[in-house]
Design an enzyme around this catalytic site. Sequence first.
Site, PDB file in Angstrom:
ATOM      1  N   PRO A  48      -8.900  -2.040   6.746  1.00  0.00           N
ATOM      2  CA  PRO A  48      -8.407  -3.096   6.569  1.00  0.00           C
ATOM      3  C   PRO A  48      -6.724  -2.751   6.586  1.00  0.00           C
ATOM      4  CG  PRO A  48      -9.886  -3.732   5.176  1.00  0.00           C
ATOM      5  CD  PRO A  48     -10.288  -1.858   5.697  1.00  0.00           C
ATOM      6  N   VAL A  49      -5.885  -3.147   7.064  1.00  0.00           N
ATOM      7  CA  VAL A  49      -4.429  -3.271   6.627  1.00  0.00           C
ATOM      8  C   VAL A  49      -4.060  -4.480   6.086  1.00  0.00           C
ATOM      9  CG1 VAL A  49      -2.200  -3.640   7.330  1.00  0.00           C
ATOM     10  CG2 VAL A  49      -3.507  -1.842   8.850  1.00  0.00           C
ATOM     11  N   ALA A  50      -3.355  -4.684   4.627  1.00  0.00           N
ATOM     12  CA  ALA A  50      -2.791  -5.210   4.380  1.00  0.00           C
ATOM     13  C   ALA A  50      -3.946  -6.423   2.936  1.00  0.00           C
ATOM     14  CB  ALA A  50      -1.515  -6.942   4.164  1.00  0.00           C
ATOM     15  N   GLY A  83      -4.921  -5.059  -0.062  1.00  0.00           N
ATOM     16  CA  GLY A  83      -5.702  -4.485  -2.017  1.00  0.00           C
ATOM     17  C   GLY A  83      -6.263  -2.975  -2.144  1.00  0.00           C
ATOM     18  N   ILE A  84      -6.417  -2.612  -1.134  1.00  0.00           N
ATOM     19  CA  ILE A  84      -7.144  -1.123  -1.458  1.00  0.00           C
ATOM     20  C   ILE A  84      -6.941  -0.205  -1.006  1.00  0.00           C
ATOM     21  CG2 ILE A  84      -9.824  -2.461  -1.735  1.00  0.00           C
ATOM     22  CD1 ILE A  84      -9.806  -1.537   1.752  1.00  0.00           C
ATOM     23  N   GLY A  85      -5.631  -0.039  -1.478  1.00  0.00           N
ATOM     24  CA  GLY A  85      -4.317   1.479  -0.986  1.00  0.00           C
ATOM     25  C   GLY A  85      -3.839   1.295   0.018  1.00  0.00           C
ATOM     26  N   ALA A  88      -2.957   5.014  -0.088  1.00  0.00           N
ATOM     27  CA  ALA A  88      -3.625   6.114  -0.233  1.00  0.00           C
ATOM     28  C   ALA A  88      -3.644   7.094   1.350  1.00  0.00           C
ATOM     29  CB  ALA A  88      -4.967   5.396   0.183  1.00  0.00           C
ATOM     30  N   ASP A 145       1.702   2.610  -6.355  1.00  0.00           N
ATOM     31  CA  ASP A 145       0.437   2.907  -6.157  1.00  0.00           C
ATOM     32  C   ASP A 145       0.169   4.411  -5.638  1.00  0.00           C
ATOM     33  OD1 ASP A 145      -0.503   0.851  -6.846  1.00  0.00           O
ATOM     34  OD2 ASP A 145      -1.318  -0.253  -5.506  1.00  0.00           O
ATOM     35  N   LYS A 168      -8.681   2.520  -2.736  1.00  0.00           N
ATOM     36  CA  LYS A 168      -7.917   2.636  -4.544  1.00  0.00           C
ATOM     37  C   LYS A 168      -8.678   0.815  -4.363  1.00  0.00           C
ATOM     38  CE  LYS A 168      -3.925   0.898  -5.139  1.00  0.00           C
ATOM     39  NZ  LYS A 168      -4.796  -0.598  -5.965  1.00  0.00           N
TER      40      LYS A 168
END
Length: 301
Positions: free
Chosen positions: A103-105, A107-109, A113, A145, A23
């Site tokens: 990757p974790v934490a 900012g892309i879901g 997601a 989200d 995301k």
Amino acid sequence: MGRAVGQREAAQAGPDAELASAKVNLSLHVVGQRADGYHLLESLVAFTGEGDVVHFAASERLSLTIDGPFASGLESDPTNLVLRAAAALGVDACGIRLEKRLPVASGIGGGSADAAATLRGIMRRYQLSVPDDELDRIALTLGADVPVCLRSRACFMAGIGERVETVGPLPDVGILLVNPRVAVATAAVFRELGLAARLAAGEEPGSPHPPLPAQWRDAAHFAEFITLCRNDLEAPAQRLAPVIAEVLDRLRQETGCLVARMSGSGATCFGLFPTREQAAAAGTRIAADHPGWWLMASQLR
């Protein structure tokens, strides 16, 4: 309006798998804060063609295993959003495997997601029918989200995430995601934003999001609109992780980069390009200079 079918069919990765697309918050305006502390947001959100993958298999119990390049440190206990999503639909017997590619934490879901992909995949696998409003209610209990990630296509999101409207088709536009492998906690970024104290001091929250055009002519027109917007979490995130500024500067130096910005609460940043091929070429050049960074070129949808 019936949205459930579109949500279920949004991002299939195979008959027994569901794609949890990355995301991207192309904009993120923080326009207020509720009495309970939740921030009010307005955000144009889009998704990529790549992401994590949630796999489903027959099992006598509900279980979760996690593998993939970013599996380290993730727990498969009942607090995991994937298991919570399956349980929320009443499923108590399914073997789920989360292939963690993002990757974790970052900012892309991430977990949102994954939870949304689990809802879609479980509904498809077990042929469940859930009314749209009930599905959105379940999604929101899992995270702000998750409702927008259910759609897995371009949307305008408002409130704390409960108001989601799909937007017209995006033009063909390439995107390059870059993460310096620095995890940034969303709660810490909002604390650094310090909106509650600023409001108490009489300051006004950020201005509202500009209205979306009826349509975007091409990638350049789309990027021009994005430049009229902002990400209010970018500055506080940079104070916590100064490398974000370095990533943004590097993206802006690339030939063909139309606009560069941080996604969500970071630390992943994105650059928009006229084509996916140009985004991929930029990624190759950046990877040569920064072999430790994570990069992914894709197409927005």
